[in-house]
Design an enzyme around this catalytic site. Structure first.
Site, PDB file in Angstrom:
ATOM      1  NE  ARG A   1      -6.639  -0.161  -7.366  1.00 32.37           N
ATOM      2  CZ  ARG A   1      -6.380   1.016  -6.832  1.00 32.37           C
ATOM      3  NH1 ARG A   1      -5.177   1.550  -6.963  1.00 32.37           N
ATOM      4  NH2 ARG A   1      -7.312   1.689  -6.189  1.00 32.37           N
TER       5      ARG A   1
ATOM      6  NE  ARG B   1      -7.918   0.549  -2.844  1.00 32.91           N
ATOM      7  CZ  ARG B   1      -7.117   1.597  -3.034  1.00 32.91           C
ATOM      8  NH1 ARG B   1      -5.848   1.402  -3.376  1.00 32.91           N
ATOM      9  NH2 ARG B   1      -7.553   2.813  -2.877  1.00 32.91           N
TER      10      ARG B   1
ATOM     11  NE  ARG C   1      -5.753  10.819  -0.555  1.00 33.95           N
ATOM     12  CZ  ARG C   1      -5.271   9.679  -1.022  1.00 33.95           C
ATOM     13  NH1 ARG C   1      -4.068   9.293  -0.710  1.00 33.95           N
ATOM     14  NH2 ARG C   1      -6.001   8.942  -1.804  1.00 33.95           N
TER      15      ARG C   1
ATOM     16  CE  LYS D   1      -1.889   8.876  -5.845  1.00 36.69           C
ATOM     17  NZ  LYS D   1      -3.106   8.514  -6.604  1.00 36.69           N
TER      18      LYS D   1
ATOM     19  NE  ARG E   1     -10.552   6.007  -4.064  1.00 36.59           N
ATOM     20  CZ  ARG E   1     -10.028   5.002  -4.766  1.00 36.59           C
ATOM     21  NH1 ARG E   1     -10.800   4.080  -5.284  1.00 36.59           N
ATOM     22  NH2 ARG E   1      -8.732   4.933  -4.944  1.00 36.59           N
TER      23      ARG E   1
HETATM   24  P1  AP5 Z   1      -2.305   2.363  -9.068  1.00 35.08           P
HETATM   25  O1  AP5 Z   1      -0.832   2.447  -9.255  1.00 35.08           O
HETATM   26  O2  AP5 Z   1      -2.842   1.408  -8.065  1.00 35.08           O
HETATM   27  O3  AP5 Z   1      -2.936   3.825  -8.868  1.00 35.08           O
HETATM   28  P2  AP5 Z   1      -2.822   4.833  -7.644  1.00 35.08           P
HETATM   29  O4  AP5 Z   1      -2.614   6.205  -8.214  1.00 35.08           O
HETATM   30  O5  AP5 Z   1      -1.828   4.352  -6.642  1.00 35.08           O
HETATM   31  O6  AP5 Z   1      -4.327   4.718  -7.148  1.00 35.08           O
HETATM   32  P3  AP5 Z   1      -4.961   4.565  -5.678  1.00 35.08           P
HETATM   33  O7  AP5 Z   1      -6.424   4.323  -5.929  1.00 35.08           O
HETATM   34  O8  AP5 Z   1      -4.245   3.556  -4.856  1.00 35.08           O
HETATM   35  O9  AP5 Z   1      -4.723   5.966  -5.140  1.00 35.08           O
HETATM   36  P4  AP5 Z   1      -5.526   6.662  -4.073  1.00 35.08           P
HETATM   37  O10 AP5 Z   1      -4.674   7.853  -3.911  1.00 35.08           O
HETATM   38  O11 AP5 Z   1      -6.938   6.923  -4.313  1.00 35.08           O
HETATM   39  O12 AP5 Z   1      -5.618   5.570  -2.912  1.00 35.08           O
HETATM   40  P5  AP5 Z   1      -4.771   5.366  -1.578  1.00 35.08           P
HETATM   41  O13 AP5 Z   1      -4.490   3.939  -1.461  1.00 35.08           O
HETATM   42  O14 AP5 Z   1      -3.649   6.331  -1.493  1.00 35.08           O
HETATM   43  O15 AP5 Z   1      -2.932   2.030 -10.529  1.00 35.08           O
HETATM   44  C1  AP5 Z   1      -4.312   1.788 -10.698  1.00 35.08           C
HETATM   45  C2  AP5 Z   1      -4.507   0.597 -11.672  1.00 35.08           C
HETATM   46  O16 AP5 Z   1      -4.058   0.983 -12.971  1.00 35.08           O
HETATM   47  C3  AP5 Z   1      -3.719  -0.660 -11.302  1.00 35.08           C
HETATM   48  O17 AP5 Z   1      -4.512  -1.783 -11.584  1.00 35.08           O
HETATM   49  C4  AP5 Z   1      -2.480  -0.615 -12.229  1.00 35.08           C
HETATM   50  O18 AP5 Z   1      -2.043  -1.925 -12.570  1.00 35.08           O
HETATM   51  C5  AP5 Z   1      -3.013   0.137 -13.435  1.00 35.08           C
HETATM   52  N1  AP5 Z   1      -2.017   1.047 -14.034  1.00 35.08           N
HETATM   53  C6  AP5 Z   1      -1.175   1.873 -13.379  1.00 35.08           C
HETATM   54  N2  AP5 Z   1      -0.453   2.621 -14.255  1.00 35.08           N
HETATM   55  C7  AP5 Z   1      -0.875   2.251 -15.492  1.00 35.08           C
HETATM   56  C8  AP5 Z   1      -0.522   2.652 -16.825  1.00 35.08           C
HETATM   57  N3  AP5 Z   1       0.408   3.616 -17.048  1.00 35.08           N
HETATM   58  N4  AP5 Z   1      -1.157   2.065 -17.870  1.00 35.08           N
HETATM   59  C9  AP5 Z   1      -2.097   1.102 -17.647  1.00 35.08           C
HETATM   60  N5  AP5 Z   1      -2.480   0.662 -16.418  1.00 35.08           N
HETATM   61  C10 AP5 Z   1      -1.863   1.238 -15.351  1.00 35.08           C
HETATM   62  O19 AP5 Z   1      -5.846   5.827  -0.490  1.00 35.08           O
HETATM   63  C11 AP5 Z   1      -6.990   5.050  -0.185  1.00 35.08           C
HETATM   64  C12 AP5 Z   1      -7.749   5.687   0.957  1.00 35.08           C
HETATM   65  O20 AP5 Z   1      -6.914   5.731   2.143  1.00 35.08           O
HETATM   66  C13 AP5 Z   1      -8.196   7.126   0.750  1.00 35.08           C
HETATM   67  O21 AP5 Z   1      -9.413   7.225   0.031  1.00 35.08           O
HETATM   68  C14 AP5 Z   1      -8.313   7.619   2.199  1.00 35.08           C
HETATM   69  O22 AP5 Z   1      -9.493   7.146   2.807  1.00 35.08           O
HETATM   70  C15 AP5 Z   1      -7.125   6.936   2.888  1.00 35.08           C
HETATM   71  N6  AP5 Z   1      -5.909   7.762   2.819  1.00 35.08           N
HETATM   72  C16 AP5 Z   1      -4.729   7.429   2.216  1.00 35.08           C
HETATM   73  N7  AP5 Z   1      -3.839   8.429   2.321  1.00 35.08           N
HETATM   74  C17 AP5 Z   1      -4.466   9.419   2.999  1.00 35.08           C
HETATM   75  C18 AP5 Z   1      -4.067  10.720   3.402  1.00 35.08           C
HETATM   76  N8  AP5 Z   1      -2.851  11.221   3.111  1.00 35.08           N
HETATM   77  N9  AP5 Z   1      -4.965  11.469   4.096  1.00 35.08           N
HETATM   78  C19 AP5 Z   1      -6.182  11.012   4.388  1.00 35.08           C
HETATM   79  N10 AP5 Z   1      -6.624   9.791   4.028  1.00 35.08           N
HETATM   80  C20 AP5 Z   1      -5.776   9.003   3.331  1.00 35.08           C
END
Ligand code: AP5
Length: 218
Positions: free
Chosen positions: A123, A155, A85, A13, A166
């Protein structure tokens, strides 16, 4: 234009949000990046969020909704990355967007758990800007220092134990949003195959959003 990215951790994402932001000027509103920036800067919000994030639990709805509500005042359209979420977060966003008469499209990232584990364990992240790299798919500089001088990190919540948790949290609290958004009265839900390469996924999303020029040039 408002776009919601929905999908499990590691689905890509953030990667796609940054590409779309650069290509079309859509504003990436990533709640994860906002929270990590606050942690990096040692703010009160960052301190509250830290324990939840490291465990892989969600930060409480009231806190996150207030953060998004404030941020939304600055933008007439956004690309929501990692929000909503939970059903209460989705209802709060619906109320906010409805009040401003803003329709939205939901992009659902479809990807299996093996791919997720592979993506998250490789990552590297810039904690200041949210830019992501991957050991294999998008290699970082050898010294792990980004172009802006920031040291890249892995991370805490990308450790295998936290990733498993997660994913449980995703299935329990976030997956119900697929049914929520399947109701066509809410918005348009489009599923993309997120196991494809980064550029192929970008092309599919561009097509879904009607950005034919990008789709044609990829
Ligand atoms: P990446 O693009 O980083 O993936 P992502 O879907 O953004 O993954 P996240 O882990 O960041 O999502 P998340 O939703 O768990 O975490 P968030 O930061 O929102 O890609 C992943 C890897 O794959 C990278 O290395 C990339 O280079 C590679 N890649 C990407 N696409 C590819 C492809 N097509 N082919 C090959 N490689 C590829 O949330 C973290 C924490 O914050 C949560 O656990 C929670 O505690 C808190 N939080 C955030 N938002 C909320 C909310 N709305 N409510 C409550 N708590 C929240």
């Amino acid at each position: 234009m408002d776009v919601i990215f929905l999908g499990p951790p590691g689905a890509g994402k953030g990667t796609q949000a940054q590409i779309l932001e650069k290509a079309y000027g859509l504003h990436q509103l990533s709640t994860g990046d906002m929270l990590r920036k606050n942690r990096h800067e040692g703010t009160e919000l960052g301190k509250i969020a830290q324990a939840y994030m490291d465990r892989g639990d969600l930060v409480p709805d009231d806190i996150i909704i207030a953060v998004v509500e404030k941020e939304l005042e600055n933008w007439t359209g956004a690309l929501f990355d990692g929000f909503p979420r939970t059903v209460p977060q989705a209802e709060a966003l619906d109320a906010l967007l409805h009040r401003k008469n803003r329709p939205y499209t939901v992009i659902l990232f479809d990807v299996g758990e093996d791919t997720i584990h592979e993506r998250l364990t490789g990552r590297w992240v810039n904690p200041k800007t949210g830019r992501v790299f991957h050991d294999r798919f998008s290699p970082p500089p050898d010294d792990r220092i980004d172009a802006d001088g920031t040291q890249l990190i892995q991370r805490e919540d990308d450790k295998p134990e936290a990733v498993r948790h997660r994913l449980e949290v995703y299935h329990r609290q976030t997956e119900p949003l697929i049914a929520y958004y399947a109701d066509a009265r809410r918005g348009r839900l489009v599923k993309v195959d997120a196991t494809k390469s980064v550029s192929e996924v970008s092309k599919d999303i561009a097509n879904a959003l009607g950005f034919r020029d990008m789709a044609a040039t990829q």
